[in-house]
Design a protein around this motif. Structure first.
Motif, PDB file in Angstrom:
ATOM      1  N   ALA A  90    -108.195 -57.378  63.029  1.00  0.00           N
ATOM      2  CA  ALA A  90    -107.135 -58.211  62.432  1.00  0.00           C
ATOM      3  C   ALA A  90    -105.886 -57.390  62.103  1.00  0.00           C
ATOM      4  N   SER A 118    -112.239 -58.433  60.436  1.00  0.00           N
ATOM      5  CA  SER A 118    -111.215 -58.839  59.462  1.00  0.00           C
ATOM      6  C   SER A 118    -110.286 -57.703  59.049  1.00  0.00           C
ATOM      7  N   ALA A 134    -103.395 -57.313  57.423  1.00  0.00           N
ATOM      8  CA  ALA A 134    -104.833 -57.453  57.119  1.00  0.00           C
ATOM      9  C   ALA A 134    -105.207 -56.272  56.244  1.00  0.00           C
ATOM     10  N   TRP A 154    -105.820 -61.327  53.869  1.00  0.00           N
ATOM     11  CA  TRP A 154    -104.836 -61.454  54.943  1.00  0.00           C
ATOM     12  C   TRP A 154    -103.551 -61.969  54.301  1.00  0.00           C
TER      13      TRP A 154
END
Ligand code: GDP
Ligand code: PGA
Ligand code: MN
Length: 604
Positions: free
Chosen positions: A234, A230, A245, A297
């Motif tokens: 990301a 993440s 991100a 995000w």
């Protein structure tokens, strides 16, 4: 054992051919005793936690429902930044702030570590989705692991199992996450409660959207949907696709007039994200609700505003310092149960305890090192980076829109760090570019969340130093470009905060925690154009009178000291920022260089 004979390998709940091929390939390499596809069911949770209790990894708590105490190997307690690699084809794409290794070389090394590494263990295949399952383009991943602790933790931290696998179809893209604790078992060999290897690798292959982790069971190293996917992977995807991100909490703030603002805040690990996300405001009439405590995000919505989504499903919070006084909402979440506590102390009656849990510790405890502890002991009962892992949905102040695939529109971004000097309680940036400069030069004292020395000031840009999956200079440029692509009036305002300024005796000048609501309030009033501020060389800072001080018993001298812009301290800061920018090299965006020159000019 040939792969064809590994039990479970052929019980495949999907027709996704490249997923099946990868699972088979990993099983052939790591030679587990069996393969299990995780479905995410309650029954699976009971089986896995039961297995962990039998193995001595978990102790079932008697005082909190469906919850477990766990102690890691004393050597495996935090993220290992010196063992974390960005394996892009070109070293220049990883940049000066990451450890880089050629992806082919890294795969050769790690393949030998993985060969036979799951022998005697179960290989779990965990399909998961980061962010809402209902997203237009769900962000899918699969973690293959030989750790039951990881399976149990992923149950809490991610949307996983059948509901995620249903989104894979025959050919959906997904991030391949491979994890092994690196502790194969010979036939008849007795297992230890926390298997791991002294050798550790946390490798990201950004171009292949792949993560290989070896040797550690600790959250940030082993729950690969979190920091590895993440943030590191990301951030690379986001740069290509035009979004961000970030290492940010997301909170919803409602004023007494029922005006709603969403705020995202980036602080380095163990610098107050989880606590701010669950804040219980000290000022009457203001309300905070939680949407996320660690990762955001950020994407532009059709209306030109920046919208935030939390990719996670749980909190992986620092335990010490969490108590009814500092963070009652975290305590309420944990008392609901369904949680895993790692490296805290265990009480005789089957509860957890840590420094700050309550004012007076019980007379006797079992420490995180499984040692007997009494009030006469001077050792810490819990590791400073001990953690709780608990579902976000059971937090009493979770905002209903936390699972909205469109996210929430952000009014303000806070950057913050842990600095004993120099950085005032709060500074408002002049504009987006100046805000990016504040983020890019963010500094903080190191904490126990990563291995290494604690308390050393280092630059931690946007609190992302260990998590930017590419060149930090390109990352700054991406932030600047993000501001250019937008209508400036719709961009979040950027603030810089420091809850951790100290006086000469080392005492915190600001009470922090629920009192931080006063700073949130000032920020919102700045956005709405109603609060006063002074124009200083470093940005807009509140006057003592601008902060709502009703009901605060902090002496006014402390408030003045925590708000002070000490020009001499700032002049000593300049060479440190210059040194940092030199590290970034040619890719430092010119606007940031210009911001530094302008700051120097204002300080002269
Ligand atoms: P995270 O890792 O960024 O989510 O940080 P946490 O919210 O878990 O907090 C890390 C540590 O900082 C804990 O020990 C907290 O008690 C402490 N902390 C958090 N907020 C404050 C604050 O406002 N003031 C002070 N002095 N300490 C804080
Ligand atoms: P955090 O990170 O301290 O930012 O919550 C957790 C981790 O170490 O992965
Ligand atoms: Mn946290």
């Amino acid at each position: 054992m040939t792969a064809a004979t590994i039990p479970g390998l052929d019980q495949t709940p999907t027709t996704h051919q490249s997923l099946l091929a990868w699972v088979r390939q990993v099983a052939e390499l790591t030679t587990p005793a069996e393969v299990v596809w995780c479905d995410g069911s309650d029954e699976e949770w009971r089986t896995i936690t039961g297995k962990l209790v039998t193995a001595g990894t978990f102790v079932r708590l008697r005082q909190k429902p469906n919850s477990f105490w766990c102690a890691s190997d004393p050597s495996d307690v935090a993220r290992v930044e010196d063992r974390t690699f960005i394996c892009s084809t070109y070293e220049a794409d990883a940049g000066p702030t990451n450890n880089w290794m050629d992806p082919i070389d890294m795969k050769v090394i790690m393949t030998e570590h993985y060969r036979g590494s799951m022998a005697g263990r179960t290989m779990y295949v965990i399909p998961f989705c980061m962010g809402p399952l209902t997203a237009e383009k769900p962000m899918l991943g699969v973690e293959i692991t030989d750790s039951e602790y990881v399976v149990a933790s992923m149950h809490i931290m991610t949307r996983m199992g059948s509901k995620a696998l249903a989104l894979f179809g025959d050919d959906a893209e997904f991030v391949r996450c491979l994890h092994s604790v690196g502790a194969p078992l010979k036939p008849g060999q007795k297992d230890v409660p926390w298997p791991c290897d002294q050798t550790k690798y946390i490798s990201q292959f950004p171009e292949e959207r792949m993560v290989w982790s070896y040797g550690s069971g600790y959250g940030g190293n082993a729950l690969l949907g979190k920091k590895c996917y993440s943030l590191r992977i990301a951030s690379v995807i986001g740069r290509e696709e035009g979004w961000l991100a970030e290492h940010m909490l997301i909170l919803k703030l409602t004023s007494p007039e029922q005006k709603v603002h969403y705020i995202a805040a980036a602080f380095p690990s163990a610098c107050g994200k989880t606590n701010l996300a669950m804040l219980e405001p000290a000022i009457p009439g203001w309300k905070v609700e939680t949407l996320g405590d660690d990762i955001a995000w950020l994407r532009f919505g059709e209306d030109g505003r920046l919208y935030a989504v939390n990719p996670e499903n749980g909190f992986f919070g620092v335990a010490p310092g969490t108590g009814w006084k500092t963070n009652p909402n975290a305590m309420r979440t944990l008392y609901t149960g369904n949680s895993i506590f790692t490296n805290v102390a265990l009480t005789d009656d089957g509860d957890v305890w840590w420094e700050g849990y309550s004012e007076v510790p019980p007379d006797r405890l079992t420490t995180w090192k499984r040692e007997h502890w009494t009030l006469a002991s001077d050792e810490l009962t819990s590791h400073p980076n001990s953690r709780y892992c608990t579902p976000i949905a059971q937090c009493p102040i979770t905002a209903p829109e936390w699972d909205d695939p469109n996210g929430v529109p952000i009014s303000a971004i806070f950057f913050g760090g842990r600095r004993a000097t120099t950085i005032p309680l709060v500074t408002e940036s002049r504009d987006w570019q100046h805000g990016v400069f504040l983020g890019a030069t963010l500094s903080s004292e190191t904490t126990a969340a990563a291995t290494g020395q604690v308390g050393v000031v280092r630059r931690d840009p946007m609190a992302m130093l260990p998590f930017i999956g590419y060149h930090a200079g390109d990352y700054f440029q991406h932030w600047i470009d993000t501001g250019k692509h937008a209508d400036a009036t719709k961009l979040p305002k950027i603030f810089y905060v420091n809850w951790f300024r100290r006086d000469a005796d080392g005492r915190f000048l600001w009470p922090g925690f629920s009192e931080n609501a006063r700073v949130l309030k000032w920020a919102i009033e700045r956005i709405e154009g109603t609060a006063p501020a002074v124009d200083t060389p470093i940005g807009w800072v509140p006057t003592t009178g601008a902060l709502d001080m009703k009901g605060l018993d902090t002496p006014v001298e402390d408030i003045e000291a925590v708000l002070e812009v000490d020009l001499d301290e700032w002049r000593t800061e300049i060479p440190l920022i210059e040194e940092w920018f030199t590290t970034i090299g040619d890719k430092l965006p010119t606007p940031l260089h210009d911001e530094l020159e302008a700051l120097k000019h204002r300080l002269a």
